[in-house]
Design an enzyme around this catalytic site. Structure first.
Site, short mmCIF file in Angstrom:
data_model
loop_
_atom_site.label_atom_id
_atom_site.label_comp_id
_atom_site.label_asym_id
_atom_site.label_seq_id
_atom_site.Cartn_x
_atom_site.Cartn_y
_atom_site.Cartn_z
N ASP A 21 -0.14 3.13 -37.10
CA ASP A 21 1.68 2.51 -38.38
C ASP A 21 1.97 3.45 -38.17
OD1 ASP A 21 -0.18 0.28 -38.13
OD2 ASP A 21 -0.68 0.70 -40.76
N LYS A 24 4.82 3.45 -33.37
CA LYS A 24 5.09 3.87 -31.94
C LYS A 24 5.29 2.27 -31.06
CE LYS A 24 1.26 5.63 -32.36
NZ LYS A 24 0.26 5.17 -33.59
N THR A 25 4.30 1.55 -31.24
CA THR A 25 4.83 0.55 -30.84
C THR A 25 6.22 -0.65 -30.80
OG1 THR A 25 1.96 0.06 -30.50
CG2 THR A 25 3.26 -1.81 -30.01
N HIS A 84 -6.15 4.82 -32.13
CA HIS A 84 -6.76 6.03 -31.69
C HIS A 84 -7.78 6.47 -30.99
CE1 HIS A 84 -6.58 10.18 -33.70
NE2 HIS A 84 -7.65 9.47 -33.62
#
Ligand code: GDP
Ligand code: MG
Length: 394
Positions: A21, A24-25, A84
């Site tokens: 959260d 990164k995306t 993760h």
């Protein structure tokens, strides 16, 4: 060494790392959106990246999105994992070879457990340089940003990265993705890409290392010696170079008497090339696939090392039961396999499927091993674990 998808630009493999959260995306999507404007990428939406297809790498299931974009200097092959556990498996199994990383830290959270775990693994897989994107700058005050940067620089130092020279970019991936033109928006992504160009290294440096050829195959040349073949992984070999053959407890001096690429005699071969090397006077009987031909004196035979190992779950085709110390199986690495004993770190009673732990590995025969090399362990021809060599032990 990897080949670029844009033929005139060198390729650099990168990936976003960081706590869940932290953005990164969102940042990955923002990079493609910003670079699309100059034709250096095609926009890949957040949703497309986050539903990355399941891939089976070395028998393990890993979700990874492969994104591609260019700067004026390089082509970047970028990976982003949704979860993760995918990051852990991706790094330990060596599924995507990263040359550099983009560490994303959300300013409103600061460094978190997964930030530290990803940094440790990034270091273990041999990545020496990364750039940091302090994200969600839109949510906090300026003084918080400074504190977070200080804290992350300390953390980089702790994990063996250069805390002074590592570039830090502050921004908001969300604003950038929305096309915002304020400094935290799109310009922050351009600053990030410029920092990657400037600070991360492409793998071309492997030409400077002493040469290393893992032997794929070999054959006899009557009256002359043996030819060994394979892909040169690092360095340059010149005709007449002193070399050494190492593996399976054996260590022999040799000379690279003649060199061939595509069946043509050449005087020099370099990393990335598929070569045949004539070793005058070397009998074929002593050769074995998995041995290494290297620059004389550049490598040692080793049979003990420390590793970070991931034990696959039953659903991934692994074991249903834990392993305990003195677990004996077959270890596979590059083109060879040798029996090994795996000991858990001191005090640990067992390791459960789905866990990753530090273990100590002893091989039955001495081989050439390099830190950051990955391996698998198989039981009755089924992969049950994957690992990465973190430290050679005496
Ligand atoms: P990941 O798990 O690290 O890939 O994080 P995501 O990219 O999925 O982002 C997690 C959440 O943070 C999402 O709801 C994003 O919209 C939000 N987010 C990402 N970047 C920013 C940002 O710069 N500012 C704010 N306010 N939210 C952000
Ligand atoms: Mg994500």
């Amino acid at each position: 060494c990897s080949q670029s998808a844009t033929p005139d630009l060198p390729n650099c493999n990168v990936g976003t790392i960081g706590h869940v959260d932290h953005g990164k995306t969102t940042l990955t999507a923002a990079i493609t959106r910003v670079l699309q404007k100059t034709g250096q990428s095609s926009f890949v939406s957040y949703d497309q990246i986050d539903k990355a297809p399941e891939e089976k790498k070395r028998g393990i299931t890993i979700n990874t999105a492969h994104i591609s974009y260019s700067s004026t200097l390089r082509h970047y092959a970028h990976t982003d994992c949704p979860g993760h556990a995918d990051y852990i498996k991706n790094m330990i199994s060596g599924a995507s070879q990263m040359d550099g990383a983009i560490l994303v830290v959300a300013a409103n959270d600061g460094q978190m457990p997964q930030t530290r775990e990803h940094l440790l693994l990034t270091r273990q897989i041999g990545v020496k340089k990364l750039v940091v994107y302090i994200n969600k700058a839109d949510l906090v005050d300026e003084d918080v940003l400074e504190l977070v940067e200080l804290e992350v620089r300390e953390l980089l130092d702790h994990f063996g990265f250069d805390e002074d020279s590592t570039p830090f970019i502050t921004g908001s991936a969300l604003l950038a993705l929305q096309g915002d033109q304020s400094p935290y928006g799109e310009p922050s992504v351009l600053r990030l890409v410029a920092a990657m160009d400037d600070y991360l290294e492409t793998p071309s440096r492997c030409l400077d290392s002493p040469f290393l050829l893992p032997i794929d195959n070999y054959f006899n040349v009557p009256g002359r010696g043996s030819v060994v073949t394979g892909t040169l992984v690092q360095g340059v070999v010149r005709k007449g170079d002193n070399a050494e053959l190492l593996g399976y407890d054996k260590q022999l001096k040799a000379v690279a008497s003649s060199l061939q690429v595509f069946k043509k005699n050449v005087s020099r071969v370099e990393a990335g090339e598929n070569v045949g090397i004539l070793l005058r006077g070397i009998r074929m009987e002593i050769l074995e696939r998995g041995m290494v031909l290297c620059a004389f004196g550049s490598q040692n035979l080793i049979n003990r090392f420390e590793a970070t190992m991931y034990l696959m779950t039953k659903a991934e085709g692994g074991r249903s039961r834990p392993i305990t110390s003195a677990y004996i199986q077959q270890l596979f690495c590059q083109t060879w396999n040798v029996a090994c004993r795996i000991d858990l770190s001191k005090g640990a009673k067992m390791m459960m499927p789905g866990d990753h732990e530090t273990v100590e590995v002893t091989l039955l025969e001495k081989m050439v091993l390099l830190p950051s090399q990955s391996f698998t362990v198989r039981e009755n021809n089924v992969t049950i674990a994957t690992g990465i060599i973190t430290k050679i032990l005496p």
